[in-house]
Design a protein around this motif. Structure first.
Motif: not given
Length: 291
Positions: A40-57, A34-38, A22-26
């Motif tokens: 496996s940390d949170n697939p939902v956040v990662v998928m949303k992040g990819m969508g937002y990143g595509m919109q920014v690009n 970043k909240k997630v760095n892989r 827990n301390m290592g993750k924090l």
């Protein structure tokens, strides 16, 4: 159920391992921001992040396209301003040449020489380029409007077709300006000047034609100005879209530093308490009971 010393030790080690994780993750979140760095940390956040990143690009690409739009429109307006200057000077020379009573043969030759230079300048302006593209050649951007080899202005449907640049989803802005016919007509006027200078006649009609072409130039520049205003509105809209997309991405991915630091301090306190309790659990031995 009988609780043995081994069970207590195993539970303590398992809790310590969870606390370290827990301390290592924090700590990793604080290091990366970043909240997630892989995944496996949170697939939902990662998928949303990819969508937002595509919109920014996508918005950033549209902003680059807007830069090209502005280059085309600004260059077109500057070039037509140059055409206007040519016409004004041509009118001054025609007015002087019309005064046959005061003009000498030398004066007429001088006017003819300057007229030729103005004509050459007009042809150079007709071949204005932005980067490697001829902006007055319609869709034939790889070809000059005035062909110096043939000494003629190019003509055809391709030279009147518009060039558009995409600046948003499904929105294109026209950047080309159809002036091929206007350039040719002005060049033809210059072609008639030589005969006028020789005879000293026809300048009154020429002045009228020049005024007509000046009106055409102003009309074309007004059209460019209107498109430039729309481009400015689109630029503002893209800036708003970029801000919204980056804010959504930040809310989805970026850590709340204050909360994460607080959580880390809390985790460290819990970890120390676990170590303290574990030390007491592991301490007793047979000799301690015999005392």
């Amino acid at each position: 159920m009988r609780v043995t010393q081994s069970m207590l030790s195993q539970n303590m080690l398992r809790n310590l391992s969870s606390s370290y994780n827990n301390m290592g993750k924090l700590q990793e979140q604080l290091n990366t921001g970043k909240k997630v760095n892989r995944p496996s940390d949170n697939p939902v956040v990662v998928m949303k992040g990819m969508g937002y990143g595509m919109q920014v690009n996508k918005v950033e690409q549209y902003q680059k396209n807007m830069g090209e739009v502005n280059n085309w429109l600004d260059s077109s307006d500057d070039a037509l301003d140059g055409v206007g200057q040519v016409l004004h000077r041509m009118k001054e020379l025609a007015t002087n040449a019309a005064n046959t009573g005061t003009m000498t043969e030398t004066d007429r030759k001088a006017i003819g020489t300057e007229m030729n230079q103005l004509r050459e300048h007009l042809r150079d302006v007709a071949n204005t380029k932005v980067g490697d593209k001829h902006i007055f050649s319609g869709s034939m951007t790889d070809q000059p409007l005035f062909n110096k080899e043939t000494g003629l202005f190019e003509d055809g449907d391709s030279f009147s077709k518009h060039v558009e640049i995409e600046v948003f989803d499904g929105i294109n802005l026209r950047v080309s300006t159809d002036v091929s016919k206007m350039f040719k007509e002005i060049d033809d006027m210059f072609g008639e000047v030589e005969g006028m200078i020789a005879t000293g006649e026809g300048f009154s009609g020429l002045i009228t034609s020049i005024d007509s072409k000046l009106d055409s130039v102003l009309s074309k520049r007004a059209d460019i100005g209107a498109r430039s205003n729309r481009a400015e509105l689109m630029h503002n809209r893209l800036e708003m879209q970029e801000g919204a997309a980056k804010k959504q991405r930040s809310q989805n991915e970026d850590v709340d530093y204050e909360k994460t630091i607080t959580d880390l301090i809390t985790s460290e306190s819990i970890h120390r308490a676990t170590l303290s309790v574990g030390a007491r659990i592991m301490q007793p031995s047979l000799m301690d009971f015999l005392r």
